[in-house]
Design a protein around this motif. Structure first.
Motif, PDB file in Angstrom:
ATOM      1  N   THR A 135       0.828  -1.205   0.000  1.00 13.51           N
ATOM      2  CA  THR A 135       0.000   0.000   0.000  1.00 13.51           C
ATOM      3  C   THR A 135       0.862   1.253   0.000  1.00 13.51           C
ATOM      4  O   THR A 135       0.550   2.233  -0.692  1.00 13.51           O
ATOM      5  N   PHE A 140      -7.377  -7.051  -2.171  1.00 11.10           N
ATOM      6  CA  PHE A 140      -6.583  -5.871  -1.834  1.00 11.10           C
ATOM      7  C   PHE A 140      -5.783  -5.407  -3.049  1.00 11.10           C
ATOM      8  O   PHE A 140      -5.614  -4.206  -3.271  1.00 11.10           O
ATOM      9  N   SER A 166      -5.324   5.215   2.273  1.00  9.87           N
ATOM     10  CA  SER A 166      -4.998   3.990   3.019  1.00  9.87           C
ATOM     11  C   SER A 166      -6.212   3.093   3.221  1.00  9.87           C
ATOM     12  O   SER A 166      -6.070   1.879   3.411  1.00  9.87           O
ATOM     13  N   LEU A 167      -7.402   3.690   3.192  1.00 13.34           N
ATOM     14  CA  LEU A 167      -8.618   2.923   3.452  1.00 13.34           C
ATOM     15  C   LEU A 167      -9.194   2.266   2.196  1.00 13.34           C
ATOM     16  O   LEU A 167      -9.971   1.316   2.295  1.00 13.34           O
ATOM     17  N   PHE A 176      -9.089  -1.570   1.582  1.00 16.00           N
ATOM     18  CA  PHE A 176      -9.955  -2.354   2.462  1.00 16.00           C
ATOM     19  C   PHE A 176     -11.376  -2.450   1.911  1.00 16.00           C
ATOM     20  O   PHE A 176     -12.067  -3.444   2.147  1.00 16.00           O
ATOM     21  N   ILE A 188     -11.694  -6.467   1.983  1.00 18.75           N
ATOM     22  CA  ILE A 188     -12.462  -7.154   3.022  1.00 18.75           C
ATOM     23  C   ILE A 188     -13.630  -7.945   2.454  1.00 18.75           C
ATOM     24  O   ILE A 188     -13.802  -9.129   2.783  1.00 18.75           O
ATOM     25  N   LEU A 193     -13.829  -7.870   9.705  1.00 17.88           N
ATOM     26  CA  LEU A 193     -13.038  -6.723  10.156  1.00 17.88           C
ATOM     27  C   LEU A 193     -11.904  -7.164  11.068  1.00 17.88           C
ATOM     28  O   LEU A 193     -10.799  -6.614  11.023  1.00 17.88           O
ATOM     29  N   GLY A 219      -9.386  -8.776   8.491  1.00 17.79           N
ATOM     30  CA  GLY A 219      -8.901  -8.006   7.354  1.00 17.79           C
ATOM     31  C   GLY A 219      -8.680  -6.530   7.580  1.00 17.79           C
ATOM     32  O   GLY A 219      -8.239  -5.831   6.651  1.00 17.79           O
ATOM     33  N   PHE A 220      -8.989  -6.041   8.792  1.00 18.94           N
ATOM     34  CA  PHE A 220      -8.782  -4.612   9.037  1.00 18.94           C
ATOM     35  C   PHE A 220      -8.019  -4.333  10.324  1.00 18.94           C
ATOM     36  O   PHE A 220      -6.995  -3.651  10.308  1.00 18.94           O
ATOM     37  N   VAL A 221      -8.507  -4.871  11.441  1.00 16.57           N
ATOM     38  CA  VAL A 221      -7.916  -4.550  12.748  1.00 16.57           C
ATOM     39  C   VAL A 221      -6.413  -4.827  12.801  1.00 16.57           C
ATOM     40  O   VAL A 221      -5.640  -3.976  13.288  1.00 16.57           O
ATOM     41  N   ILE A 249      -4.182  -1.884  11.333  1.00 13.91           N
ATOM     42  CA  ILE A 249      -4.335  -0.484  11.727  1.00 13.91           C
ATOM     43  C   ILE A 249      -2.986   0.175  12.011  1.00 13.91           C
ATOM     44  O   ILE A 249      -2.679   1.254  11.482  1.00 13.91           O
ATOM     45  N   GLY A 280      -0.921   0.445   8.904  1.00 11.60           N
ATOM     46  CA  GLY A 280      -1.521   1.422   8.008  1.00 11.60           C
ATOM     47  C   GLY A 280      -1.202   2.844   8.422  1.00 11.60           C
ATOM     48  O   GLY A 280      -0.944   3.710   7.573  1.00 11.60           O
TER      49      GLY A 280
END
Length: 207
Positions: free
Chosen positions: A58, A108, A142-143, A146, A150, A170, A173-175, A178, A181
């Motif tokens: 990213t 992604f 950056s978002l 996702f 996700i 989440l 694939g996200f937490v 963080i 990122g």
């Protein structure tokens, strides 16, 4: 000296044009392939995780797109996607091939194309030059992966017999991403304004 080259460096649309001068097809192609190489290299900066690893991709996408602009940045990400699917080992863990489509992380990579388009478009409007705008630009950018990654990850996991709900998606694939990122966001938001500050200093020295 041609008019294009004589124009002040800081007036150039994006950083690549300030650094390499007058645009030509050959220069544009070389810049696109350089962008692919940067993202491919940062893809190998990896923290293995399941089902999606943490990588430097990213950051590479944001820097490449901001430097090249929307058209060349998007072309670089489309080229990265196409070459990886064709079998070149340029995705994370030196992977590639059409089977990558079946991996939870592939969404992604699709998101990188959209990220490049947005970052490049805003960089052409000079959002990458000033710290406050750069923070907003790269924070939003950056978002974007996702938003693609996700849902794709959840669909692949469901197809593999491991369905997850929204909270689970989440959580996977996200937490975990963080902190990384935020670090990548901060690096991009610092590097691009600093690079433009260097261009302006060079311009003053030339004068």
């Amino acid at each position: 000296m041609t008019t294009a080259i004589a124009r002040p460096l800081s007036r150039r649309t994006v950083l690549a044009d300030a650094l390499v001068g007058r645009r030509t097809l050959v220069k544009d192609l070389l810049l696109v392939f350089a962008g692919i190489a940067v993202v491919a290299g940062l893809a190998q900066v990896e923290i293995p995780m399941w089902p999606v690893p943490i990588t430097g991709q990213t950051l590479g996408v944001m820097l490449v797109a901001a430097t090249l602009g929307m058209r060349r940045g998007t072309m670089a990400m489309v080229g990265y996607l196409a070459l990886g699917l064709a079998g070149l080992p340029i995705f994370a863990t030196f992977s590639g091939g059409i089977a990558t489509i079946g991996k939870p992380s592939f969404g992604f990579i699709l998101g990188f194309v959209a990220t490049a388009a947005v970052v490049g478009w805003l960089a052409e409007r000079r959002w990458d030059r000033r710290p406050v705008l750069a923070i907003a630009l790269f924070g939003a950018a950056s978002l974007i992966p996702f938003a693609f990654g996700i849902p794709y990850m959840a669909a692949v996991l469901a197809a593999m017999g491991t369905p997850v709900d929204l909270a689970g998606a989440l959580g996977l694939g996200f937490v975990p991403f963080i902190v990384g990122g935020i670090v990548k966001w901060a690096i991009a938001a610092a590097v691009m304004p600093a690079a433009w500050a260097g261009v302006r200093r060079l311009e003053r020295d030339i004068d």
